[in-house]
Design a protein around this motif. Structure first.
Motif, PDB file in Angstrom:
ATOM      1  N   CYS A 177      -4.033   6.387 -12.145  1.00 61.32           N
ATOM      2  CA  CYS A 177      -2.923   7.331 -12.308  1.00 61.32           C
ATOM      3  C   CYS A 177      -3.243   8.372 -13.385  1.00 61.32           C
ATOM      4  CB  CYS A 177      -1.656   6.566 -12.666  1.00 61.32           C
ATOM      5  SG  CYS A 177      -0.176   7.595 -12.730  1.00 61.32           S
ATOM      6  N   ASN A 201       2.595   1.640  -3.448  1.00 60.52           N
ATOM      7  CA  ASN A 201       1.622   2.037  -4.465  1.00 60.52           C
ATOM      8  C   ASN A 201       1.239   3.510  -4.317  1.00 60.52           C
ATOM      9  OD1 ASN A 201       1.431  -0.360  -5.848  1.00 60.52           O
ATOM     10  ND2 ASN A 201      -0.325  -1.115  -4.707  1.00 60.52           N
ATOM     11  N   THR A 202       1.125   3.971  -3.081  1.00 66.49           N
ATOM     12  CA  THR A 202       0.794   5.380  -2.853  1.00 66.49           C
ATOM     13  C   THR A 202       1.922   6.286  -3.330  1.00 66.49           C
ATOM     14  OG1 THR A 202      -0.641   4.886  -0.954  1.00 66.49           O
ATOM     15  CG2 THR A 202       0.274   7.106  -1.077  1.00 66.49           C
ATOM     16  N   GLY A 226       0.811  -1.210   0.000  1.00 69.70           N
ATOM     17  CA  GLY A 226       0.000   0.000   0.000  1.00 69.70           C
ATOM     18  C   GLY A 226       0.846   1.263   0.000  1.00 69.70           C
ATOM     19  N   THR A 260      -4.711  10.630  -3.637  1.00 71.03           N
ATOM     20  CA  THR A 260      -4.481   9.229  -4.026  1.00 71.03           C
ATOM     21  C   THR A 260      -5.282   8.265  -3.156  1.00 71.03           C
ATOM     22  OG1 THR A 260      -2.519   9.089  -2.576  1.00 71.03           O
ATOM     23  CG2 THR A 260      -2.150   9.685  -4.896  1.00 71.03           C
ATOM     24  N   LEU A 262       2.018   6.146  -7.170  1.00 70.74           N
ATOM     25  CA  LEU A 262       0.871   6.863  -7.727  1.00 70.74           C
ATOM     26  C   LEU A 262       1.072   8.370  -7.617  1.00 70.74           C
ATOM     27  CD1 LEU A 262      -1.864   6.270  -9.017  1.00 70.74           C
ATOM     28  CD2 LEU A 262      -2.877   6.294  -6.728  1.00 70.74           C
ATOM     29  N   THR A 263       1.619   8.815  -6.486  1.00 69.40           N
ATOM     30  CA  THR A 263       1.872  10.237  -6.290  1.00 69.40           C
ATOM     31  C   THR A 263       2.910  10.759  -7.280  1.00 69.40           C
ATOM     32  OG1 THR A 263       1.356  10.098  -3.919  1.00 69.40           O
ATOM     33  CG2 THR A 263       2.676  11.976  -4.637  1.00 69.40           C
ATOM     34  N   ASP A 292      -3.894   1.145  -2.192  1.00 70.75           N
ATOM     35  CA  ASP A 292      -3.029   2.198  -1.669  1.00 70.75           C
ATOM     36  C   ASP A 292      -2.986   2.064  -0.150  1.00 70.75           C
ATOM     37  OD1 ASP A 292      -5.705   2.986  -1.250  1.00 70.75           O
ATOM     38  OD2 ASP A 292      -5.025   5.054  -0.951  1.00 70.75           O
ATOM     39  N   PHE A 348      -4.259   0.292 -11.713  1.00 73.21           N
ATOM     40  CA  PHE A 348      -3.332   1.295 -11.184  1.00 73.21           C
ATOM     41  C   PHE A 348      -3.121   2.413 -12.184  1.00 73.21           C
ATOM     42  CE2 PHE A 348       0.924   3.064 -10.894  1.00 73.21           C
ATOM     43  CZ  PHE A 348       1.025   3.408  -9.555  1.00 73.21           C
TER      44      PHE A 348
END
Length: 204
Positions: free
Chosen positions: A81, A10-11, A7, A149, A14-15, A159, A77
């Motif tokens: 995004c 992924n955060t 998580g 996110t 993604l950011t 996330d 994902f």
């Protein structure tokens, strides 16, 4: 532990990816907003008004469930995004446009009087000065994007928030679990703010 790490990573991913995409698209939209061509300026204005006046969650739902209906399929994902990047690009564009507008109009005219084209004056005269003034606004957008996110978890992306929900189902300790998640977001936001201050000092 594996779910927490997944998580968190992924955060972070993604950011970073969404902000990079927002910078690219936002820069292009900002140029559309300031070029001396009414049609292109209208296109830029429409993009900004449409994207920033519809909630991000609505865009995420439309992208995740709507794109497959028209034959466009991507991993979950990357779908999230792209949606977040396009949404935040509207705010990036306005921040950059404001930065360009803050540069004295006479400097652009002086550059063109010296024989520079609009593109050259924008690149060598206006943008270097504007960038110094938009570091903090862009940092604020990056922090807001980091918080946004968490909405990706609503549409299924694992996330930090989604991972915390799953862990809480097992431990039944919401205060402990979500305090830890909140601290992770706090650290990420503080890191972005610190980086912006360092960059601002160097540019100054």
């Amino acid at each position: 532990m594996r779910l927490v790490l997944e998580g968190f990573l992924n955060t972070v991913a993604l950011t970073l990816l969404a902000f990079f995409g927002a910078l690219l698209v936002g820069s292009a939209v900002a140029v559309l907003r300031i070029v001396p061509v009414p049609l292109l300026r209208a296109v830029g204005a429409v993009y900004v008004e449409v994207w920033r006046n519809i909630p991000l969650l609505a865009w995420l739902v439309l992208f995740v469930f709507g794109l497959p209906e028209v034959g466009v399929t991507m991993p979950l994902f990357w779908t999230a995004c792209v949606a977040i990047a396009l949404y935040e690009a509207a705010f990036v564009a306005e921040a950059l446009r404001s930065g360009v507008s803050s540069v004295a109009h006479g400097q652009g005219e002086a550059a063109r009087a010296l024989g520079l084209t609009f593109r050259q004056s924008l690149r060598y005269v206006v943008l270097p000065q504007a960038l110094k003034r938009v570091v903090q606004p862009l940092a604020n957008i990056a922090i807001a994007l980091t918080m946004a996110t968490a909405l990706a978890g609503v549409v299924g992306v694992v996330d930090m928030t989604r991972a915390a929900q799953r862990i809480n189902l097992e431990l039944a300790q919401p205060l402990l679990v979500f305090t830890g998640v909140g601290l992770c977001y706090l650290v990420m936001s503080a890191f972005i703010g610190y980086g912006a201050r360092v960059l601002e000092r160097r540019l100054a």
